[in-house]
Scaffold this motif. Structure first.
Motif, PDB file in Angstrom:
ATOM      1  N   LEU A 272       0.963  -1.089  -0.071  1.00  0.00           N
ATOM      2  CA  LEU A 272      -0.060  -0.032   0.052  1.00  0.00           C
ATOM      3  C   LEU A 272       0.837   1.164  -0.104  1.00  0.00           C
ATOM      4  N   ILE A 273       0.604   2.288  -0.824  1.00  0.00           N
ATOM      5  CA  ILE A 273       1.208   3.472  -0.716  1.00  0.00           C
ATOM      6  C   ILE A 273       0.420   4.453  -0.101  1.00  0.00           C
ATOM      7  N   ASP A 274       1.020   5.035   1.016  1.00  0.00           N
ATOM      8  CA  ASP A 274       0.284   6.159   1.773  1.00  0.00           C
ATOM      9  C   ASP A 274       0.987   7.332   1.760  1.00  0.00           C
ATOM     10  N   HIS A 275       0.482   8.007   0.934  1.00  0.00           N
ATOM     11  CA  HIS A 275       1.254   9.376   0.510  1.00  0.00           C
ATOM     12  C   HIS A 275       0.239  10.498   1.048  1.00  0.00           C
ATOM     13  N   GLU A 276       0.911  11.240   1.829  1.00  0.00           N
ATOM     14  CA  GLU A 276       0.069  12.616   2.134  1.00  0.00           C
ATOM     15  C   GLU A 276       1.089  13.816   2.085  1.00  0.00           C
ATOM     16  N   GLY A 277       0.865  14.771   1.123  1.00  0.00           N
ATOM     17  CA  GLY A 277       1.706  15.735   0.833  1.00  0.00           C
ATOM     18  C   GLY A 277       1.326  17.005   0.660  1.00  0.00           C
ATOM     19  N   LYS A 278       1.665  18.056   0.154  1.00  0.00           N
ATOM     20  CA  LYS A 278       1.071  19.396   0.114  1.00  0.00           C
ATOM     21  C   LYS A 278      -0.083  19.418  -0.996  1.00  0.00           C
ATOM     22  N   TYR A 279       0.259  18.579  -2.024  1.00  0.00           N
ATOM     23  CA  TYR A 279      -0.635  18.608  -3.234  1.00  0.00           C
ATOM     24  C   TYR A 279      -1.574  17.515  -3.235  1.00  0.00           C
ATOM     25  N   PHE A 280      -1.128  16.224  -2.834  1.00  0.00           N
ATOM     26  CA  PHE A 280      -1.717  14.936  -3.284  1.00  0.00           C
ATOM     27  C   PHE A 280      -1.957  14.050  -1.840  1.00  0.00           C
ATOM     28  N   LYS A 281      -2.936  13.387  -1.980  1.00  0.00           N
ATOM     29  CA  LYS A 281      -3.003  12.253  -0.878  1.00  0.00           C
ATOM     30  C   LYS A 281      -3.517  11.162  -1.568  1.00  0.00           C
ATOM     31  N   VAL A 282      -2.609   9.910  -1.564  1.00  0.00           N
ATOM     32  CA  VAL A 282      -2.967   8.732  -2.102  1.00  0.00           C
ATOM     33  C   VAL A 282      -2.722   7.634  -1.002  1.00  0.00           C
ATOM     34  N   THR A 283      -3.835   6.680  -0.773  1.00  0.00           N
ATOM     35  CA  THR A 283      -3.712   5.708  -0.051  1.00  0.00           C
ATOM     36  C   THR A 283      -4.317   4.472  -1.079  1.00  0.00           C
ATOM     37  N   ALA A 284      -3.335   3.715  -1.527  1.00  0.00           N
ATOM     38  CA  ALA A 284      -3.662   2.641  -2.553  1.00  0.00           C
ATOM     39  C   ALA A 284      -2.462   2.075  -2.983  1.00  0.00           C
ATOM     40  N   SER A 285      -2.769   0.731  -3.453  1.00  0.00           N
ATOM     41  CA  SER A 285      -1.629  -0.186  -4.123  1.00  0.00           C
ATOM     42  C   SER A 285      -2.073   0.157  -5.446  1.00  0.00           C
ATOM     43  N   HIS A 286      -0.800   0.107  -6.343  1.00  0.00           N
ATOM     44  CA  HIS A 286      -1.091   0.298  -7.730  1.00  0.00           C
ATOM     45  C   HIS A 286      -2.088  -0.533  -8.320  1.00  0.00           C
ATOM     46  N   ALA A 287      -2.683  -0.063  -9.341  1.00  0.00           N
ATOM     47  CA  ALA A 287      -3.863  -1.089  -9.938  1.00  0.00           C
ATOM     48  C   ALA A 287      -3.154  -1.873 -10.689  1.00  0.00           C
ATOM     49  N   CYS A 288      -2.067  -1.674 -11.381  1.00  0.00           N
ATOM     50  CA  CYS A 288      -1.564  -2.444 -12.432  1.00  0.00           C
ATOM     51  C   CYS A 288      -0.513  -3.223 -11.894  1.00  0.00           C
ATOM     52  N   GLU A 289      -0.469  -4.639 -12.123  1.00  0.00           N
ATOM     53  CA  GLU A 289       0.820  -5.367 -11.892  1.00  0.00           C
ATOM     54  C   GLU A 289       1.933  -4.952 -12.821  1.00  0.00           C
ATOM     55  N   PRO A 290       3.301  -5.126 -12.148  1.00  0.00           N
ATOM     56  CA  PRO A 290       4.324  -4.575 -12.872  1.00  0.00           C
ATOM     57  C   PRO A 290       4.347  -4.862 -14.398  1.00  0.00           C
ATOM     58  N   SER A 291       4.751  -3.348 -15.158  1.00  0.00           N
ATOM     59  CA  SER A 291       4.487  -3.655 -16.694  1.00  0.00           C
ATOM     60  C   SER A 291       5.945  -3.623 -17.248  1.00  0.00           C
ATOM     61  N   PRO A 292       6.170  -3.916 -18.480  1.00  0.00           N
ATOM     62  CA  PRO A 292       7.665  -4.124 -18.909  1.00  0.00           C
ATOM     63  C   PRO A 292       8.512  -3.320 -18.344  1.00  0.00           C
ATOM     64  N   GLN A 293       8.094  -1.856 -18.680  1.00  0.00           N
ATOM     65  CA  GLN A 293       9.186  -0.779 -18.112  1.00  0.00           C
ATOM     66  C   GLN A 293       8.962  -0.132 -16.594  1.00  0.00           C
ATOM     67  N   ARG A 294       7.956  -0.740 -16.196  1.00  0.00           N
ATOM     68  CA  ARG A 294       7.340  -0.140 -14.797  1.00  0.00           C
ATOM     69  C   ARG A 294       7.178   1.720 -14.984  1.00  0.00           C
ATOM     70  N   THR A 295       8.309   2.031 -14.722  1.00  0.00           N
ATOM     71  CA  THR A 295       8.231   3.577 -15.183  1.00  0.00           C
ATOM     72  C   THR A 295       8.131   3.903 -16.405  1.00  0.00           C
ATOM     73  N   PRO A 296       7.213   4.568 -17.185  1.00  0.00           N
ATOM     74  CA  PRO A 296       7.404   4.725 -18.576  1.00  0.00           C
ATOM     75  C   PRO A 296       8.511   5.800 -18.889  1.00  0.00           C
ATOM     76  N   VAL A 297       9.227   5.784 -19.939  1.00  0.00           N
ATOM     77  CA  VAL A 297      10.340   6.519 -20.131  1.00  0.00           C
ATOM     78  C   VAL A 297      10.016   8.276 -19.931  1.00  0.00           C
ATOM     79  N   LEU A 298      10.651   8.654 -19.251  1.00  0.00           N
ATOM     80  CA  LEU A 298      10.088  10.129 -19.052  1.00  0.00           C
ATOM     81  C   LEU A 298      10.686  10.983 -19.815  1.00  0.00           C
TER      82      LEU A 298
END
Ligand code: FMN
Length: 459
Positions: A194-220
Motif C-alpha cells: 500500500l502506498i500511503d502518501h500525504e503531501g502538500k498537493y496529493f493524498k493517495v492511499t492505494a496499491s497500484h492498480a496494475c501489476e508490474p509492466s515491462p518498463q514499470r516507469t514509462p520513459v520520462l
C-alpha cells in the motif's frame, strides 16, 4: 559515428507548427479525427524506423480570441492522443509512443494506471512527457480560477512524480504475481504494498492498480527550458526536448542540463536530448525552396501570434511595438519569453519579437533542401551541440514525414548514422541499449524499488 535518434512531434489537431497550414490542399491533417489517418502515419514512421511518435497535449484554448481560435483551429478542436495509442501499437510492431500528461491537472493514481496500462498493451513502447503546464483556460476546465505560480507548478510536479514512482516501482514486488493455477493463487498480497502518501498537493492511499509492466516507469520526457524546468529535467527526465536559436545556445543548454544531471548523481548518457527539426525536403534544393514558399503562402500571422499568447499569456499585438521586450512577467511557461530575452545577446523590440515568432512559431531548426543538405545539417547540429536526436515537425501530414522517410532516412543510413532495422523492443532499450528496460539505478525513481540489489544491477 554516433547514431541519431528520431521522433516525430505531433498534436492531434488539424493545425500546428505553421498556423494556417491546415488549409493547404495537400494537408490531410483535417483527417485528425480518423483512426486510419494516425495508423497510416504510425506505419509510415515505422517504415522510416523512427524511434517514436511524440504527441504533445494540453487543456484549454485561447478563450480571449474565440472567433480567431475557432476560425483558424488554434489549439482547438483536438483529440486526447492517449486514447489512440493502443490502436497504433496494434498496427505497428516496434515504433514507440510518447504522450503528454500534466501534473498540473491529472490525478497521480489515475495517471499511473493509464501509463501502466499502455506499457502493458504496447509491450513497453511508451513514454510520458511530464509538463508543468500553466494557463488560465486550462485551469478553468477543471473549475480553478487561477493558475499556480511557475515555481509551485514545479513543486507540484515533483510531488506528483514521487507518488508516481511509488506506484510504478514500489507498490508491486517483481515476483508478486505468479498466476499459479495449481496453487490457485494469482498474486501474493504480502508482496503488493500500500502506498500511503500525504503531501502538500496529493493524498493517495492505494496499491497500484496494475501489476508490474515491462518498463514499470514509462520513459520520462520533459520539455520546459526555464531554469526550474531544466533542473526538473536534469533530475527526472530521460528524454529532453530543447530548442534554441543558435548552435552555441543549444550547446550551452545541453551542457547545463548534463552538468545538473551529474549533480543529481546521474550519468551524462542517461539523458537523450532532442531538438525540433523542420525539414522541407525536395528532390533538389530548388524543389524544396518551392515547397517552402508554397507552405508559407498558407501561414496565418494572427493565428501564430495567438499561439504565442496561449503559451505565454502575452498579447504581443496589444503591446507598444517599439518598446523593448525586456522585463516581461508571466506565470505561464517561460520558454518562449526567455527565447527572446536570454539568447539573442541584444534587446529586441516587441515588433521584432512578433516578426520572429510569426516566421518561426514553435519550430526548431528549419532546413530546406535535398536529402544531402538535410543530412549535413543534422550531423552538424549533432556534432556541435551534443544533442542525440531530433523531433521532426510537420508542415503537411503525412507529406512532411513521407518526404523525410523516402529521401532523408536512406541518406542517413548510407552515412551509417541511422539504424537500418529495429534491434530493441522497449522504448527505454531503444534509447539506452538492449537490456536497459527499467530505470537505471542512478535515477531517483529507482530508489523506491524493493530488492534493489537482486533485481537491478547498476547499469
Ligand atoms: C518539444 C516540445 C514539446 C512540448 N510539449 C508540450 C505539451 O505537450 N504540452 C504543453 O502544455 N506544453 C508543451 N511544451 C511546452 C513546455 O513544455 C511547457 O510550456 C512548459 O510549461 C514550459 O515550461 P518552462 O516554463 O519551464 O519553460 C512543449 C515544448 C517543446 C519544446
Amino acid at each position: 559515428m554516433k547514431k541519431i535518434h528520431l521522433g516525430i512531434f505531433d498534436i492531434q489537431t488539424p493545425n500546428q507548427m505553421t498556423q494556417g497550414a491546415w488549409a493547404h490542399p495537400e494537408n490531410q491533417s483535417t483527417r485528425y479525427r480518423e483512426l486510419p489517418f494516425w495508423i497510416e502515419l504510425a506505419q509510415l514512421c515505422e517504415r522510416g524506423l523512427f524511434d517514436f511518435i511524440f504527441f504533445a497535449d494540453s487543456y484549454g484554448y485561447p478563450v480571449n480570441k474565440r472567433e480567431l481560435a475557432y476560425r483558424e483551429a488554434v489549439y482547438t478542436p483536438g483529440l486526447d492522443p492517449m486514447l489512440s495509442i493502443s490502436a497504433l501499437a496494434a498496427a505497428t510492431k516496434r515504433l514507440a509512443f510518447v504522450t503528454t500528461a500534466s501534473p498540473t491537472y491529472e490525478a497521480p493514481y489515475a495517471n499511473a494506471r493509464r501509463f501502466s496500462t499502455l506499457d502493458h498493451l504496447t509491450g513497453g513502447r511508451i513514454g510520458w512527457n511530464v509538463v508543468a503546464a500553466g494557463g488560465l483556460s486550462g485551469a478553468a476546465c477543471f473549475g480553478r480560477d487561477q493558475v499556480l505560480s511557475h515555481e509551485e507548478r514545479y513543486d507540484q510536479a515533483e510531488e506528483f512524480l514521487e507518488v508516481s514512482y511509488r506506484l510504478f516501482e514500489e507498490s508491486w514486488e517483481e515476483d508478486a504475481v505468479n498466476a499459479s493455477r495449481s496453487e490457485r493463487r494469482y498474486a501474493d498480497a504480502s508482496k503488493v504494498h500500500l502506498i500511503d502518501h500525504e503531501g502538500k498537493y496529493f493524498k493517495v492511499t492505494a496499491s497500484h492498480a496494475c501489476e508490474p509492466s515491462p518498463q514499470r516507469t514509462p520513459v520520462l520526457f520533459q520539455a520546459g527550458s526555464s531554469d526550474r524546468g531544466r533542473d526538473f529535467a536534469a533530475k527526472h527526465a530521460e528524454g529532453i526536448f530543447l530548442k534554441a536559436p543558435t548552435m552555441e545556445a543549444l550547446k550551452a543548454q545541453v551542457q547545463d542540463i548534463r552538468g545538473r544531471a551529474a549533480k543529481y548523481g546521474r550519468n551524462a548518457d542517461e539523458l537523450k536530448i532532442f531538438t525540433g527539426l523542420s525539414a522541407i525536403v525536395g528532390e533538389t534544393n530548388e524543389d524544396a525552396a518551392h515547397k517552402l514558399a508554397d507552405f508559407k503562402a498558407y501561414s496565418s500571422r494572427e493565428a501564430a501570434l495567438l499561439t504565442y499568447e496561449n503559451a505565454t499569456g502575452l498579447d504581443l499585438a496589444a503591446m507598444e511595438p517599439d518598446a523593448p521586450f525586456t522585463g516581461v512577467q508571466t506565470e505561464q511557461g517561460l520558454t518562449h519569453t526567455e527565447r527572446y530575452t536570454k539568447h539573442k545577446g541584444h534587446v529586441l523590440t516587441v515588433s521584432q519579437v512578433m516578426d520572429n515568432f510569426a516566421e518561426k512559431e514553435f519550430r526548431g531548426i528549419t532546413v530546406c533542401g535535398d536529402a544531402k543538405t538535410i543530412a549535413d545539417t543534422m550531423q552538424k547540429w549533432i556534432e556541435h551541440t551534443g544533442i542525440d536526436g531530433f523531433n521532426l515537425e510537420r508542415y503537411l501530414l503525412p507529406g512532411t514525414v513521407a518526404d523525410f522517410v523516402n529521401y532523408v532516412v536512406p541518406e542517413l543510413q548510407r552515412r551509417g548514422v541511422f539504424r537500418t532495422s529495429y534491434e530493441e523492443v522497449t522504448l527505454r532499450e531503444r534509447l539506452f541499449g538492449n537490456g536497459k528496460v527499467k530505470l537505471p539505478s542512478t535515477h531517483p525513481g529507482a530508489s523506491y524499488r524493493h530488492n534493489r540489489s537482486e533485481e537491478f544491477s547498476v547499469d
